[in-house]
Design a protein around this motif. Structure first.
Motif, PDB file in Angstrom:
ATOM      1  N   LYS B  26      49.194  37.088  32.084  1.00 40.56           N
ATOM      2  CA  LYS B  26      50.009  35.971  31.598  1.00 40.56           C
ATOM      3  C   LYS B  26      51.135  35.635  32.587  1.00 40.56           C
ATOM      4  O   LYS B  26      51.817  36.514  33.093  1.00 40.56           O
ATOM      5  N   GLY B  27      51.268  34.364  32.892  1.00 38.73           N
ATOM      6  CA  GLY B  27      52.340  33.906  33.774  1.00 38.73           C
ATOM      7  C   GLY B  27      52.021  34.032  35.245  1.00 38.73           C
ATOM      8  O   GLY B  27      52.807  33.603  36.097  1.00 38.73           O
ATOM      9  N   GLU B  28      50.871  34.574  35.571  1.00 37.45           N
ATOM     10  CA  GLU B  28      50.497  34.736  36.973  1.00 37.45           C
ATOM     11  C   GLU B  28      49.980  33.421  37.559  1.00 37.45           C
ATOM     12  O   GLU B  28      49.503  32.560  36.832  1.00 37.45           O
ATOM     13  N   SER B  29      50.052  33.368  38.868  1.00 37.39           N
ATOM     14  CA  SER B  29      49.411  32.255  39.561  1.00 37.39           C
ATOM     15  C   SER B  29      48.409  32.872  40.531  1.00 37.39           C
ATOM     16  O   SER B  29      48.788  33.580  41.463  1.00 37.39           O
ATOM     17  N   VAL B  30      47.144  32.650  40.251  1.00 30.79           N
ATOM     18  CA  VAL B  30      46.087  33.325  41.013  1.00 30.79           C
ATOM     19  C   VAL B  30      45.266  32.298  41.788  1.00 30.79           C
ATOM     20  O   VAL B  30      44.901  31.251  41.243  1.00 30.79           O
ATOM     21  N   GLY B  31      45.007  32.604  43.026  1.00 27.14           N
ATOM     22  CA  GLY B  31      44.234  31.677  43.861  1.00 27.14           C
ATOM     23  C   GLY B  31      42.797  32.144  44.024  1.00 27.14           C
ATOM     24  O   GLY B  31      42.522  33.345  44.057  1.00 27.14           O
ATOM     25  N   LEU B  32      41.904  31.171  44.080  1.00 24.01           N
ATOM     26  CA  LEU B  32      40.499  31.467  44.376  1.00 24.01           C
ATOM     27  C   LEU B  32      40.194  30.673  45.637  1.00 24.01           C
ATOM     28  O   LEU B  32      40.051  29.448  45.592  1.00 24.01           O
ATOM     29  N   LEU B  33      40.150  31.387  46.739  1.00 26.73           N
ATOM     30  CA  LEU B  33      40.048  30.738  48.047  1.00 26.73           C
ATOM     31  C   LEU B  33      38.643  30.907  48.612  1.00 26.73           C
ATOM     32  O   LEU B  33      38.082  31.997  48.570  1.00 26.73           O
ATOM     33  N   GLY B  34      38.112  29.841  49.110  1.00 22.93           N
ATOM     34  CA  GLY B  34      36.784  29.948  49.711  1.00 22.93           C
ATOM     35  C   GLY B  34      36.344  28.595  50.247  1.00 22.93           C
ATOM     36  O   GLY B  34      36.878  27.572  49.820  1.00 22.93           O
ATOM     37  N   PRO B  35      35.385  28.595  51.145  1.00 20.30           N
ATOM     38  CA  PRO B  35      34.926  27.318  51.698  1.00 20.30           C
ATOM     39  C   PRO B  35      34.113  26.524  50.671  1.00 20.30           C
ATOM     40  O   PRO B  35      33.759  27.054  49.619  1.00 20.30           O
ATOM     41  N   VAL B 186      48.192  30.193  35.956  1.00 23.81           N
ATOM     42  CA  VAL B 186      47.448  29.235  36.780  1.00 23.81           C
ATOM     43  C   VAL B 186      46.324  29.937  37.552  1.00 23.81           C
ATOM     44  O   VAL B 186      46.536  30.984  38.168  1.00 23.81           O
ATOM     45  N   LEU B 187      45.152  29.346  37.451  1.00 18.29           N
ATOM     46  CA  LEU B 187      44.047  29.762  38.343  1.00 18.29           C
ATOM     47  C   LEU B 187      43.763  28.561  39.227  1.00 18.29           C
ATOM     48  O   LEU B 187      43.372  27.497  38.733  1.00 18.29           O
ATOM     49  N   TYR B 188      43.990  28.749  40.521  1.00 20.93           N
ATOM     50  CA  TYR B 188      43.967  27.619  41.434  1.00 20.93           C
ATOM     51  C   TYR B 188      42.900  27.840  42.507  1.00 20.93           C
ATOM     52  O   TYR B 188      42.955  28.799  43.261  1.00 20.93           O
ATOM     53  N   THR B 189      41.914  26.941  42.548  1.00 18.02           N
ATOM     54  CA  THR B 189      40.907  27.110  43.604  1.00 18.02           C
ATOM     55  C   THR B 189      41.159  26.099  44.706  1.00 18.02           C
ATOM     56  O   THR B 189      41.591  24.975  44.431  1.00 18.02           O
TER      57      THR B 189
END
Lengths: 424, 310
Positions: B26-35, B186-189
């Motif tokens: 909760k409250g995290e901001s997580v990135g999903l990085l990839g081409p 946030v889940l941010y790709t």
């Protein structure tokens, strides 16, 4: 669901291309075809003077002789026999059929030719030379007289053979014969009740009142024909127009967004059914209304006609709504807009031709008309035409029920096909 | 709060996502990085409960989110890569429509619509049809619609694709505000490492449907702690110079980047002198040299041998 329907209507109303296709195009075509064929009427190229055969398997004189002998065999006193035969001469049902079919009003609709035998008439019917055969069977007159004067129950009936049970010509023939039977029964009852005092000749002038109304109706004008023809055809275009938008909603992930918002998949599908139905109904209303306002297409028709027209239009709108649902399901299931494009480009044109939107298909073949009546637009066109010719809603009910049946089948198929798991 | 366990999606014979395990607190901001084509969008679709996985599961607060999808959907907002809006309608009409679909009514709906329009800076243009908007404005309203029902979790699939730097910064600042001030998870790709680096507390790096690395920015960069990146700018690109550099025993990788080359080499190697020597031998004119701190882009390059934009 209301919001989804409102949104569909709002988007469609903002789309120039859709408005052009669904309202402007049909209206322009109504104007062009109506003006170009302004001098033609439906009766001139469709219903007028279709050939019909009448077969008397027995002459009235033979019937009278037979009846006289029959009365004598039963032991009726000779005075009674003479009186009954005299009454029978006044009420000869077979001759009244001739009288009816040779009347001026009926001859506007059909040309009647007397055939010597049922076999010869059947052969002509099979060859397509005639549209129907009315057979007055042997014993018919005697059975009617026995029923009238001796109050005996008889089951002799006129036989109607037709090329195509679903054609407009058949409907007309059936209607004329039904009216004849009702009127004959009424007249005969009056004659018996008044013991022959009523003036039979005068009654004959009035006797086919309903038939007179039928034939006295204005012929269907080209504006009327093409208003319903183009209305039926372009109403079908509403389905692919809405289904294409549904596909776009999926492609652009709006559908996914709606699903995440808690909208149930079947609510979404239901909204397409209702949107398709309402938009088609409004579209038909605008086309019929504008056409009447500008070209006077349906001016002068009674309120009942408009109510019946609305009921038929609603049934047709329902089937368009169900086609919208089905195309939506197929588009979402296959992740492709091909089905809507194919329906809008090919199927609608094919249906429009078979259903008679471009020209009355009876002039090509009766079986084409029968086939046309199995298309939603064809069934509805026939219903509209029949309403304009004075048929009641009850008489066009079988076609409306058929269309509602089509709606049910299309809806069930669309529910089965609608993707319920993959919603992205 | 939200996690996936061995999430897998197979389309016919292609495995788009393979045993992906990620979690969000909760409250995290997580990135999903990839081409592009790494499987990010498919992963997002499965987490959003829109696409059933072939195997594996998504759990929300310990419950199977796919079985109880409504519970997750209620508190989740998903911003798709596409402009998932009705472009013929105005921003205001779109907002009201989606607000009603989310169950908002009356004064509450109107207040939320005005608040979100204010947040995304489109109050002045609210009556204009979306199809008259610039790319950046469309992206903002695309996000705005997702915020109407005040979601606890915001899942964003490349929300800044194809827009100008100013609009991108506006959006990134907005997301950061939502995460830090409103405590939205946030889940941010993205395939823009700068965005992920700027926004996210933790990052998952994805390639060919699999998570190939994960951790905080610093943890990921520490993969390259024994390496350094030398950016060499040249007057004219020279294949001979590149080949010579690649064959040098101390060089791990050489990639062409702009008007020059990026060289990854072990830290502590005195490579610069030799670089100038090799340039001289291949008659290449060096116009600049910079030793860079490793970025997530470098991490991806190190892990896959490709850049994120390949």
């Amino acid at each position: 669901m209301f919001e989804l329907i409102k949104k569909d209507s709002l988007i469609l109303s903002r789309s120039r291309s859709d408005l052009t296709e669904l309202l402007f195009m049909p209206f322009i075509l109504i104007a062009i075809l109506g003006l170009a064929l302004g001098n033609l009427t439906m009766t001139e190229f469709n219903i007028n003077a279709f050939p019909v055969a009448v077969v008397h398997e027995q002459t009235t004189a033979e019937s009278l002789n037979n009846w006289e002998s029959e009365l004598e065999e039963r032991g009726v006193p000779s005075e009674g026999v003479r009186a009954l035969v005299a009454q029978a001469e006044d009420v000869a049902p077979g001759e009244q059929v001739d009288y009816l079919f040779n009347s001026e009003e009926i001859q506007e609709w059909m040309t009647v030719e007397e055939y010597s035998s049922a076999e010869a008439a059947q052969a002509a019917l099979d060859d397509g030379d005639i549209s129907g055969v009315i057979i007055i069977p042997e014993g018919f007159n005697e059975a009617v007289w026995s029923a009238l004067f001796l109050e005996e129950e008889g089951t002799h009936a006129l036989t109607l053979e037709v090329q195509n049970v679903e054609s407009v010509t058949t409907d007309i023939l059936r209607s004329v014969l039904t009216t004849y039977a009702n009127q004959f029964n009424l007249e005969a009852s009056i004659a018996i009740a008044t013991e022959g005092e009523a003036d039979t000749a005068n009654q004959q002038e009035e006797s086919y009142g309903e038939v007179t109304n039928l034939t006295a109706a204005d012929p269907i004008t080209s504006f009327q024909y093409y208003t319903i023809g183009m209305g039926a055809m372009f109403a079908l275009h509403t389905a692919p127009a809405l289904a294409s938008r549904a596909f776009l909603e999926k492609k652009q992930h709006v559908f996914g967004r709606l699903m995440i918002s808690g909208t149930k998949p079947l609510t979404y599908l239901g909204s397409k059914l209702v949107s398709g139905t309402l938009i088609t109904f409004i579209q038909l209303g605008i086309l019929f209304g504008l056409s009447t306002l500008i070209f006077g297409t349906f001016r002068g028709y009674a309120l009942n006609f408009w109510i019946d027209l609305s009921i038929v239009s609603f049934a047709f709108s329902l089937v368009v709504g169900s086609i919208t649902s089905l195309l939506t399901s197929i588009s979402l299931y296959s992740d492709s807009n091909t089905s809507s494009s194919f329906f809008g480009g090919i199927i609608v044109t094919l249906f429009a031709f078979i259903g008679g939107s471009f020209t009355p298909v009876e002039q090509f073949s009766e079986s084409l008309r029968a086939l046309g009546n199995w298309t939603p637009n064809g069934a509805m066109m026939t219903s509209y035409l029949q309403l304009m010719q004075g048929f009641s809603l009850t008489e066009v009910a079988p076609l409306i029920i058929r269309v509602i049946g089509m709606t049910a089948v299309l809806l069930v198929t669309s529910v089965v096909l609608f993707p319920k798991r993959r919603l992205d | 709060m939200l996690e996936t366990k061995d999430l897998t999606k197979v389309f016919k014979k292609t495995t788009a996502v393979n045993q992906v395990n990620i979690y969000l607190e909760k409250g995290e901001s997580v990135g999903l990085l990839g081409p592009n084509g790494a499987g990010k969008s498919t992963t997002i679709s499965m987490i959003s409960t829109l696409l059933p996985p072939t195997s594996g599961e998504v759990r929300f607060n310990g419950e199977d989110a796919l079985k109880h999808s409504q519970r997750l959907r209620k508190v989740m907002g998903v911003v798709p890569q596409e402009i998932a809006l009705y472009e013929e309608l105005s921003a205001y009409e779109n907002m009201r429509f989606f607000g009603k679909v989310y169950g908002l009514r009356g004064k509450e709906l109107e207040t939320r619509v005005q608040d979100v329009l204010e947040l995304i800076g489109l109050t002045d243009r609210k009556k204009d049809a979306i199809n008259t908007y610039s790319g950046g404005m469309k992206r903002r309203i695309n996000i705005g619609v997702t915020l109407l029902h005040e979601p606890e979790i915001l899942i964003m699939d490349e929300p800044t694709v194809g827009i100008d730097p100013q609009s991108r910064n506006y959006i990134l600042d907005m997301i950061r505000t939502l995460n830090r001030e409103k405590d939205i998870t946030v889940l941010y790709t993205s395939h823009y490492m700068e965005e992920v680096e700027k926004l996210c507390d933790r990052v998952y790096i994805m390639d060919h449907g699999e998570i190939i690395a994960s951790g905080t920015n610093e943890e990921l960069k520490s993969i390259l702690s024994n390496e350094e990146t030398i950016q060499i700018h040249v007057h004219t690109l020279s294949p001979a110079f590149r080949d010579t550099l690649s064959k040098h025993g101390s060089v791990r990788k050489v990639t062409e980047e702009g008007q020059g080359y990026k060289v990854i080499a072990p830290k502590g190697e005195d490579l610069l002198g030799e670089v100038f020597e090799l340039a001289k031998q291949t008659k290449t004119k060096i116009t600049g040299v910079a030793i860079q701190t490793p970025t997530l882009e470098d991490v991806f390059l190190h892990l896959t041998g490709r850049t994120l934009r390949d």
